[in-house]
Design an enzyme around this catalytic site. Sequence first.
Site, PDB file in Angstrom:
ATOM      1  N   GLY A  57       0.777  -1.241   0.000  1.00  0.00           N
ATOM      2  CA  GLY A  57       0.000   0.000   0.000  1.00  0.00           C
ATOM      3  C   GLY A  57       0.800   1.278   0.000  1.00  0.00           C
ATOM      4  CD  GLU A 111       1.560   0.383   7.222  1.00  0.00           C
ATOM      5  OE1 GLU A 111       1.067   0.502   6.084  1.00  0.00           O
ATOM      6  OE2 GLU A 111       1.380  -0.612   7.947  1.00  0.00           O
ATOM      7  CG  ASP A 115      -8.301  -0.464  10.144  1.00  0.00           C
ATOM      8  OD1 ASP A 115      -9.039   0.174  10.915  1.00  0.00           O
ATOM      9  OD2 ASP A 115      -8.682  -1.447   9.506  1.00  0.00           O
ATOM     10  CG  ASP A 171      -5.686  -3.713  -1.868  1.00  0.00           C
ATOM     11  OD1 ASP A 171      -5.197  -3.325  -0.772  1.00  0.00           O
ATOM     12  OD2 ASP A 171      -5.976  -4.904  -2.093  1.00  0.00           O
TER      13      ASP A 171
HETATM   14  P1  IMP Z   1      -3.807  -2.274  10.737  1.00  0.00           P
HETATM   15  O1  IMP Z   1      -5.207  -2.730  11.020  1.00  0.00           O
HETATM   16  O2  IMP Z   1      -3.537  -0.901  11.317  1.00  0.00           O
HETATM   17  O3  IMP Z   1      -2.780  -3.281  11.168  1.00  0.00           O
HETATM   18  O4  IMP Z   1      -3.700  -2.120   9.154  1.00  0.00           O
HETATM   19  C1  IMP Z   1      -3.147  -3.127   8.383  1.00  0.00           C
HETATM   20  C2  IMP Z   1      -3.133  -2.831   6.903  1.00  0.00           C
HETATM   21  O5  IMP Z   1      -4.444  -3.074   6.418  1.00  0.00           O
HETATM   22  C3  IMP Z   1      -2.813  -1.422   6.431  1.00  0.00           C
HETATM   23  O6  IMP Z   1      -1.442  -1.166   6.302  1.00  0.00           O
HETATM   24  C4  IMP Z   1      -3.479  -1.423   5.063  1.00  0.00           C
HETATM   25  O7  IMP Z   1      -2.610  -1.978   4.086  1.00  0.00           O
HETATM   26  C5  IMP Z   1      -4.674  -2.308   5.294  1.00  0.00           C
HETATM   27  N1  IMP Z   1      -5.889  -1.494   5.532  1.00  0.00           N
HETATM   28  C6  IMP Z   1      -6.373  -1.044   6.709  1.00  0.00           C
HETATM   29  N2  IMP Z   1      -7.473  -0.288   6.534  1.00  0.00           N
HETATM   30  C7  IMP Z   1      -7.689  -0.275   5.187  1.00  0.00           C
HETATM   31  C8  IMP Z   1      -8.686   0.371   4.351  1.00  0.00           C
HETATM   32  O8  IMP Z   1      -9.600   1.077   4.795  1.00  0.00           O
HETATM   33  N3  IMP Z   1      -8.550   0.161   3.010  1.00  0.00           N
HETATM   34  C9  IMP Z   1      -7.560  -0.594   2.460  1.00  0.00           C
HETATM   35  N4  IMP Z   1      -6.610  -1.192   3.199  1.00  0.00           N
HETATM   36  C10 IMP Z   1      -6.672  -1.031   4.551  1.00  0.00           C
HETATM   37 MG    MG Z   2      -0.308  -1.293   4.520  1.00  0.00          MG
END
Ligand code: IMP
Ligand code: MG
Length: 192
Positions: A57, A111, A115, A171
């Site tokens: 991403g 990053e 999320d 994506d």
């Molecule tokens: P985390 O939940 O903070 O560990 O996020 C993990 C990864 O999920 C991020 O680096 C993104 O690549 C992907 N991600 C999280 N939220 C979204 C979204 O809303 N759209 C697309 N990818 C997401």
């Molecule tokens: Mg990511």
Amino acid sequence: MSASNVALVPATVGSPPYEFRRFISAETIQAKVARLGEELAGVYRDRDPILVGVLNGCFIFLADLVREMNIPCTVVFLQLSSYRDAMHSGRIDVLKHVEVDLHGRHVLIVEDIVDTGNSLQFLRSHLESCAPASIAMASMFVKESAVRIGRQPEYTGMIIPDDFVVGYGLDYAGQWRHLPDLYVLNKESAQS
Ligand code: IMP
Ligand code: MG
């Protein structure tokens, strides 16, 4: 984007239940990246930082960010596998490691979005084991829930609501990374 291209920017992409509507313009995003780039240039000038991009991403944000920072730096990538489906994260592993020695270096993790903050926490402890001189993270987007639970990175482009988004590198099922604007899941279409 030039004015002549504006008419070509779609208001929605995809189809129900995964229809996304245009949410944040490329112009707004670029202005935030410029501000962040200037701030980071001030912090990392003369520190010869290593920027660690988190694939896949990060690729668009990182490309824009290094050109806005415009200071000497090294760019490397790592990739996580999180055994997630398209919208929910699960257990995290390193799929591709960085090839350079981070020992004693100033590391900036780059990053696309924070999320749940699970990746952020995992990456920080994973890279801290390499004994860098300093470690910080810049994320283009940070969801409100991550801020609420205190999982905000040091450098944030924009805080956004807790909805699923695509575009600007992000994506859904491998699609929509190329869109210059950010799009958000149309909740009505998701329920249909
Ligand atoms: P985390 O939940 O903070 O560990 O996020 C993990 C990864 O999920 C991020 O680096 C993104 O690549 C992907 N991600 C999280 N939220 C979204 C979204 O809303 N759209 C697309 N990818 C997401
Ligand atoms: Mg990511």
